[in-house]
Motif scaffolding. Structure first.
Motif: not given
Length: 453
Positions: A139-154, A201-211
């Motif tokens: 997934l990252a190879k398909a979209c991460a460069l632009d995705h991250y540049a748009r401001g998303w926390h990949s 920022k770290s909360f976002q990482a925790g929310a990722c695993g919970a989700a």
């Protein structure tokens, strides 16, 4: 449903096709290293404000999943929330280049919690980690460069999709349920780079695993989602979070999904030597080498010019940091601390260390700019203008601790010991490391019990 399978369906086909007992010794060892590193970084954050806030938030939660920065336990979803955030707050957890982020903090808090709940052993967890890592990197190879540049926390958006695939594999979801779990994960995928340098920022990482755990549990209970949630042309993840071209790029990436030797080998895991944003690490290596070779101190340097490849400085939002969290995303602080102290350690990010007058005075003397050429290969160069009128210049593409230049097991254990020492478990480093490296046929829950005095 007719027609070509969607991206979610192709990923689901892969997830259910991987033999859960097939993880070889190299995979088991690689995942053991990743877990030991990630867990140790969480231990080092024991008592951090993020730890205190989230441990308080889940107080009263009961369940089989361990809270890593302490002796408590909670439900799997709550444990993943706490462990993911605490393991990320020091910004010392591992990285993989395609993701532009941190794979293990996205994968392991959810996977370990699920393994504790199900009684899975280290080999079973390792197979699931490899599945999630594979999906995440494609997934990252398909979209991460632009995705991250748009401001998303990949780490927390693309990472959530990999974690959902991994937990789906560990828990034995069927093909259609994995597809739906991915769609439910898309419904929750979030995280912004604007929060870098804050607790969020770290909360976002925790929310990722919970989700991820929530998505799998709901899919197992029969909740459905759009099969086109990833690559749909109207409102799919790729179109919303990246570019219209990303769907075609993912189609090409999925053509090699699961092909040997796999992303865990080809993309690999980079272990961080320094507890701050990875975008600073090549520069720190260069400065520490020059400092040692020439006997430099901060007083010998009038100013520093630093350059990097295009996109190489994107995460570094704070050029005048005043807190430890801000300093983790500051090239200016990284340069000043390396030259002043000759090291960049966990203690470097105590607020009082960041606010030292000699550090604050030097911050304006550091400039950091990006080249306008291609983003790859990644590189850094520094020019030091010295007080005696001379200059020193050096450039590198090498990143020590990366998958191409990995830390040895002994070097990794030095980092683990430093982290355990900061978290009050220093004397238990060897015992716990031995248990993790021998976890192939041991229940993960019994290995975690070895962390305690």
């Amino acid at each position: 449903m007719s027609g070509a399978p969607t991206a979610s369906e192709r990923i689901a086909d892969h997830v259910v096709s991987v033999d859960p007992a097939a993880a070889g010794e190299e995979t088991v060892h690689a995942v053991a290293r990743a877990f030991l590193d990630t867990f140790a970084v969480a231990v080092a954050a024991t008592g951090d404000a993020v730890d205190v806030a989230l441990t308080g938030y889940v107080a009263g939660s009961t369940g089989p999943a361990s809270l890593w920065a302490g002796a408590g336990s909670a439900s799997p979803e709550h444990a993943a929330l706490v462990n993911g955030a605490v393991g990320h707050v020091l910004d010392y957890d591992d990285v993989t280049s395609p993701l532009r982020g941190h794979p293990s903090i996205a994968l392991l808090p959810a996977l370990v919690a699920a393994a504790e709940a199900t009684g899975a052993d280290g080999r079973r967890l390792s197979a699931a980690y490899a599945v999630g890592f594979e999906v995440m990197c494609k997934l990252a190879k398909a979209c991460a460069l632009d995705h991250y540049a748009r401001g998303w926390h990949s780490t927390t958006t693309i990472g959530l999709l990999g974690a959902t695939a991994a937990v789906g594999h560990l828990t034995g979801l069927g093909r259609d349920a994995v597809r739906d779990a991915l769609g439910l994960a898309v419904a929750q995928a979030a995280g912004t780079r604007q929060n870098f340098g804050t607790m969020a920022k770290s909360f976002q990482a925790g929310a990722c695993g919970a989700a991820a755990l929530r998505s799998v549990a709901l899919a197992a209970a029969g909740m459905t989602a759009a099969p086109e949630a990833l690559d749909g042309g109207t409102g799919g993840f790729l179109r919303l979070y990246s570019t219209p071209e990303a769907a075609a790029a993912l189609d090409a990436e999925l053509a090699t999904l699961g092909q040997s030797p796999g992303e865990l080998v080809t993309s690999g895991i980079d272990v961080k030597k320094y507890p701050l944003c990875y975008a600073t690490h090549r520069t720190i290596d260069l400065l520490l080498d020059l400092r040692a070779e020439h006997g430099l101190t901060l007083a010998d340097v009038e100013r520093v010019e630093m350059r990097a490849n295009r996109g190489g400085l994107a995460p570094l939002l704070h050029d005048r940091p005043s807190t430890g969290l801000e300093a983790k995303f500051s090239m200016q602080f990284a340069v000043a601390a390396a030259l002043l102290d000759g090291e960049v350690k966990l203690r470097s990010f105590d607020d009082e260390q960041v606010r030292r007058p000699e550090i604050q005075r030097f911050l304006p003397q550091v400039t950091a700019t990006e080249d306008d050429g291609p983003p790859f290969p990644r590189w850094a160069e520094v020019t030091l203008h010295l007080a005696d009128g001379s200059t020193l210049h050096r450039r590198t593409t090498v990143l020590r601790g990366s998958a191409d230049t990995p830390l040895s097991d002994d070097e990794l254990l030095e980092k683990v010991a430093d982290c355990f020492g900061r978290g009050g478990l220093g004397e238990h480093t060897s015992t716990f490391a031995d248990a993790v490296f021998g976890w192939a046929d041991q229940p993960v829950r019994s290995v975690l019990a070895r962390r305690l005095p």
